[in-house]
Scaffold this active site. Structure first.
Site, PDB file in Angstrom:
ATOM      1  N   ARG A 259       6.447   0.019  13.930  1.00 32.06           N
ATOM      2  CA  ARG A 259       7.170  -0.359  12.711  1.00 32.06           C
ATOM      3  C   ARG A 259       8.349  -1.292  12.994  1.00 32.06           C
ATOM      4  O   ARG A 259       9.020  -1.741  12.074  1.00 32.06           O
ATOM      5  CB  ARG A 259       7.650   0.879  11.968  1.00 32.06           C
ATOM      6  CG  ARG A 259       6.508   1.714  11.433  1.00 32.06           C
ATOM      7  CD  ARG A 259       6.999   2.791  10.491  1.00 32.06           C
ATOM      8  NE  ARG A 259       5.987   3.795  10.263  1.00 32.06           N
ATOM      9  CZ  ARG A 259       5.033   3.726   9.337  1.00 32.06           C
ATOM     10  NH1 ARG A 259       4.970   2.681   8.535  1.00 32.06           N
ATOM     11  NH2 ARG A 259       4.166   4.701   9.202  1.00 32.06           N
TER      12      ARG A 259
ATOM     13  N   TYR B  80      10.495   9.176   1.973  1.00 29.98           N
ATOM     14  CA  TYR B  80      10.512   8.251   0.837  1.00 29.98           C
ATOM     15  C   TYR B  80      11.148   8.826  -0.427  1.00 29.98           C
ATOM     16  O   TYR B  80      11.239   8.122  -1.431  1.00 29.98           O
ATOM     17  CB  TYR B  80       9.081   7.780   0.535  1.00 29.98           C
ATOM     18  CG  TYR B  80       8.435   7.120   1.726  1.00 29.98           C
ATOM     19  CD1 TYR B  80       8.847   5.861   2.150  1.00 29.98           C
ATOM     20  CD2 TYR B  80       7.438   7.750   2.454  1.00 29.98           C
ATOM     21  CE1 TYR B  80       8.277   5.252   3.256  1.00 29.98           C
ATOM     22  CE2 TYR B  80       6.854   7.151   3.558  1.00 29.98           C
ATOM     23  CZ  TYR B  80       7.283   5.908   3.957  1.00 29.98           C
ATOM     24  OH  TYR B  80       6.723   5.303   5.055  1.00 29.98           O
TER      25      TYR B  80
ATOM     26  N   ASN C 171       8.312  -5.165  -0.905  1.00 34.00           N
ATOM     27  CA  ASN C 171       8.118  -4.094   0.065  1.00 34.00           C
ATOM     28  C   ASN C 171       6.652  -4.177   0.474  1.00 34.00           C
ATOM     29  O   ASN C 171       5.779  -3.669  -0.222  1.00 34.00           O
ATOM     30  CB  ASN C 171       8.441  -2.731  -0.531  1.00 34.00           C
ATOM     31  CG  ASN C 171       8.315  -1.618   0.488  1.00 34.00           C
ATOM     32  OD1 ASN C 171       7.703  -1.782   1.531  1.00 34.00           O
ATOM     33  ND2 ASN C 171       8.887  -0.465   0.163  1.00 34.00           N
TER      34      ASN C 171
ATOM     35  N   ARG D  38       3.970  11.154  -1.477  1.00 36.73           N
ATOM     36  CA  ARG D  38       3.813  10.805  -0.056  1.00 36.73           C
ATOM     37  C   ARG D  38       5.115  11.035   0.720  1.00 36.73           C
ATOM     38  O   ARG D  38       6.138  10.442   0.414  1.00 36.73           O
ATOM     39  CB  ARG D  38       3.427   9.331   0.051  1.00 36.73           C
ATOM     40  CG  ARG D  38       3.313   8.845   1.464  1.00 36.73           C
ATOM     41  CD  ARG D  38       3.033   7.351   1.492  1.00 36.73           C
ATOM     42  NE  ARG D  38       3.011   6.891   2.866  1.00 36.73           N
ATOM     43  CZ  ARG D  38       3.535   5.764   3.264  1.00 36.73           C
ATOM     44  NH1 ARG D  38       4.089   4.944   2.397  1.00 36.73           N
ATOM     45  NH2 ARG D  38       3.468   5.419   4.521  1.00 36.73           N
TER      46      ARG D  38
ATOM     47  N   GLU E 212      12.900  -8.829   1.830  1.00 36.17           N
ATOM     48  CA  GLU E 212      12.031  -7.750   2.306  1.00 36.17           C
ATOM     49  C   GLU E 212      12.793  -6.435   2.154  1.00 36.17           C
ATOM     50  O   GLU E 212      13.951  -6.340   2.558  1.00 36.17           O
ATOM     51  CB  GLU E 212      11.701  -8.002   3.776  1.00 36.17           C
ATOM     52  CG  GLU E 212      10.925  -6.909   4.451  1.00 36.17           C
ATOM     53  CD  GLU E 212      10.766  -7.148   5.953  1.00 36.17           C
ATOM     54  OE1 GLU E 212       9.957  -6.425   6.561  1.00 36.17           O
ATOM     55  OE2 GLU E 212      11.446  -8.033   6.526  1.00 36.17           O
TER      56      GLU E 212
ATOM     57  N   HIS F  70      12.561  -2.062   2.537  1.00 37.22           N
ATOM     58  CA  HIS F  70      11.886  -0.847   3.002  1.00 37.22           C
ATOM     59  C   HIS F  70      12.716   0.349   2.584  1.00 37.22           C
ATOM     60  O   HIS F  70      13.941   0.363   2.789  1.00 37.22           O
ATOM     61  CB  HIS F  70      11.695  -0.863   4.520  1.00 37.22           C
ATOM     62  CG  HIS F  70      10.834  -1.990   4.965  1.00 37.22           C
ATOM     63  ND1 HIS F  70       9.467  -1.964   4.811  1.00 37.22           N
ATOM     64  CD2 HIS F  70      11.147  -3.191   5.507  1.00 37.22           C
ATOM     65  CE1 HIS F  70       8.974  -3.109   5.259  1.00 37.22           C
ATOM     66  NE2 HIS F  70       9.975  -3.872   5.671  1.00 37.22           N
ATOM     67  N   ILE F  71      12.072   1.323   1.997  1.00 34.79           N
ATOM     68  CA  ILE F  71      12.758   2.515   1.517  1.00 34.79           C
ATOM     69  C   ILE F  71      13.334   3.312   2.683  1.00 34.79           C
ATOM     70  O   ILE F  71      14.476   3.754   2.640  1.00 34.79           O
ATOM     71  CB  ILE F  71      11.795   3.368   0.666  1.00 34.79           C
ATOM     72  CG1 ILE F  71      11.386   2.586  -0.587  1.00 34.79           C
ATOM     73  CG2 ILE F  71      12.419   4.719   0.303  1.00 34.79           C
ATOM     74  CD1 ILE F  71      10.223   3.179  -1.362  1.00 34.79           C
ATOM     75  N   SER F  72      12.541   3.478   3.739  1.00 36.40           N
ATOM     76  CA  SER F  72      13.004   4.207   4.919  1.00 36.40           C
ATOM     77  C   SER F  72      13.653   3.236   5.900  1.00 36.40           C
ATOM     78  O   SER F  72      13.523   2.017   5.767  1.00 36.40           O
ATOM     79  CB  SER F  72      11.835   4.935   5.592  1.00 36.40           C
ATOM     80  OG  SER F  72      10.951   4.006   6.182  1.00 36.40           O
TER      81      SER F  72
ATOM     82  N   ARG G  70      12.039   4.446  13.277  1.00 35.80           N
ATOM     83  CA  ARG G  70      10.704   5.047  13.203  1.00 35.80           C
ATOM     84  C   ARG G  70       9.842   4.589  14.372  1.00 35.80           C
ATOM     85  O   ARG G  70      10.349   4.105  15.366  1.00 35.80           O
ATOM     86  CB  ARG G  70      10.102   4.720  11.835  1.00 35.80           C
ATOM     87  CG  ARG G  70      10.938   5.376  10.709  1.00 35.80           C
ATOM     88  CD  ARG G  70      10.338   5.278   9.375  1.00 35.80           C
ATOM     89  NE  ARG G  70       9.021   5.904   9.336  1.00 35.80           N
ATOM     90  CZ  ARG G  70       8.148   5.682   8.364  1.00 35.80           C
ATOM     91  NH1 ARG G  70       8.452   4.867   7.371  1.00 35.80           N
ATOM     92  NH2 ARG G  70       6.982   6.275   8.367  1.00 35.80           N
TER      93      ARG G  70
ATOM     94  N   ASP H 269       1.967 -16.048   5.602  1.00 37.34           N
ATOM     95  CA  ASP H 269       1.538 -17.405   5.268  1.00 37.34           C
ATOM     96  C   ASP H 269       1.668 -17.700   3.778  1.00 37.34           C
ATOM     97  O   ASP H 269       2.051 -18.805   3.386  1.00 37.34           O
ATOM     98  CB  ASP H 269       0.105 -17.638   5.730  1.00 37.34           C
ATOM     99  CG  ASP H 269      -0.008 -17.772   7.246  1.00 37.34           C
ATOM    100  OD1 ASP H 269       1.036 -17.906   7.923  1.00 37.34           O
ATOM    101  OD2 ASP H 269      -1.148 -17.739   7.753  1.00 37.34           O
TER     102      ASP H 269
ATOM    103  N   ALA I 131       2.922  -0.921   4.739  1.00 36.03           N
ATOM    104  CA  ALA I 131       2.217  -0.985   6.029  1.00 36.03           C
ATOM    105  C   ALA I 131       1.786  -2.403   6.401  1.00 36.03           C
ATOM    106  O   ALA I 131       1.651  -2.715   7.591  1.00 36.03           O
ATOM    107  CB  ALA I 131       1.006  -0.059   6.013  1.00 36.03           C
TER     108      ALA I 131
ATOM    109  N   PRO J  95       0.795  -1.219   0.000  1.00 38.08           N
ATOM    110  CA  PRO J  95       0.000   0.000   0.000  1.00 38.08           C
ATOM    111  C   PRO J  95       0.833   1.277   0.000  1.00 38.08           C
ATOM    112  O   PRO J  95       1.854   1.370   0.667  1.00 38.08           O
ATOM    113  CB  PRO J  95      -0.845  -0.095   1.275  1.00 38.08           C
ATOM    114  CG  PRO J  95      -0.333  -1.235   2.048  1.00 38.08           C
ATOM    115  CD  PRO J  95       0.515  -2.065   1.158  1.00 38.08           C
ATOM    116  N   ASN J  96       0.349   2.214  -0.782  1.00 35.54           N
ATOM    117  CA  ASN J  96       0.863   3.578  -0.883  1.00 35.54           C
ATOM    118  C   ASN J  96       2.195   3.711  -1.614  1.00 35.54           C
ATOM    119  O   ASN J  96       2.663   4.830  -1.807  1.00 35.54           O
ATOM    120  CB  ASN J  96       0.947   4.242   0.500  1.00 35.54           C
ATOM    121  CG  ASN J  96      -0.417   4.354   1.134  1.00 35.54           C
ATOM    122  OD1 ASN J  96      -1.344   4.867   0.522  1.00 35.54           O
ATOM    123  ND2 ASN J  96      -0.550   3.838   2.341  1.00 35.54           N
TER     124      ASN J  96
ATOM    125  N   HIS K 161       3.661  -4.820   9.123  1.00 37.27           N
ATOM    126  CA  HIS K 161       3.424  -4.818  10.563  1.00 37.27           C
ATOM    127  C   HIS K 161       2.087  -5.428  10.962  1.00 37.27           C
ATOM    128  O   HIS K 161       1.760  -5.465  12.150  1.00 37.27           O
ATOM    129  CB  HIS K 161       3.503  -3.380  11.079  1.00 37.27           C
ATOM    130  CG  HIS K 161       4.559  -2.581  10.388  1.00 37.27           C
ATOM    131  ND1 HIS K 161       5.910  -2.830  10.555  1.00 37.27           N
ATOM    132  CD2 HIS K 161       4.472  -1.575   9.493  1.00 37.27           C
ATOM    133  CE1 HIS K 161       6.594  -1.994   9.798  1.00 37.27           C
ATOM    134  NE2 HIS K 161       5.749  -1.227   9.149  1.00 37.27           N
TER     135      HIS K 161
END
Length: 146
Positions: A110, A22, A73, A17, A97, A99-101, A106, A86, A76, A9-10, A79
């Site tokens: 997170r 990001y 990625n 955003r 996995e 993550h940009i940030s 954070r 699964d 959200a 998402p996002n 978490h």
């Protein structure tokens, strides 16, 4: 080698955003960056982004027997989603996995990643270059570059 790049998402809102977290690179630019990097290495890629958990689960399941690895990625859903965990565990496709940030710096919530248990590596805080490092990790993990 075939890699599926999944974004949650996002991520489609990159460039709009929270650019302080990001960056200003758009989702379209991110896709082109990864595609170009993989093309140079002879790696086939497919991309999928969704704001819907079930659509991401469906795409992971559809990857079974088709892709050699996944760069994901979960955004959200990192978490919150046992369903993504699964699905990744079910298909047993090597996954990184991303993550940009730097999620470790954070909010407290997170700090928990459900999907991490199904991934052989996690890359955080390198901006969109983290996706390229994920590709490198997959090449090293699978021991091949086709």
């Amino acid at each position: 080698m075939k890699i599926l790049v999944l974004n949650g998402p996002n991520i489609n809102m990159l460039g709009i955003r929270e650019p302080n977290l990001y960056g200003t690179e758009t989702y379209e630019t991110l896709v082109q960056k990864i595609k170009s990097y993989c093309d140079e290495k002879g790696i086939e890629t497919a991309f999928f982004q969704s704001n819907h958990e079930g659509a991401l689960v469906d795409r992971i399941q559809e990857a079974f027997g088709v892709f050699d690895a996944i760069v994901m990625n979960p955004a959200a859903y990192t978490h919150t989603s046992v369903a993504l965990l699964d699905a990744l565990k079910a298909v047993k496709i090597p996954t990184v996995e991303v993550h940009i940030s730097d999620v470790s710096k954070r909010e407290d919530f997170r700090q928990v990643s459900f999907v991490r248990a199904a991934c052989f590596k996690t890359i955080c805080g390198l901006g969109t270059d983290g996706y390229l490092r994920a590709v490198d990790a997959i090449i090293e993990f699978l021991g091949e570059e086709k």
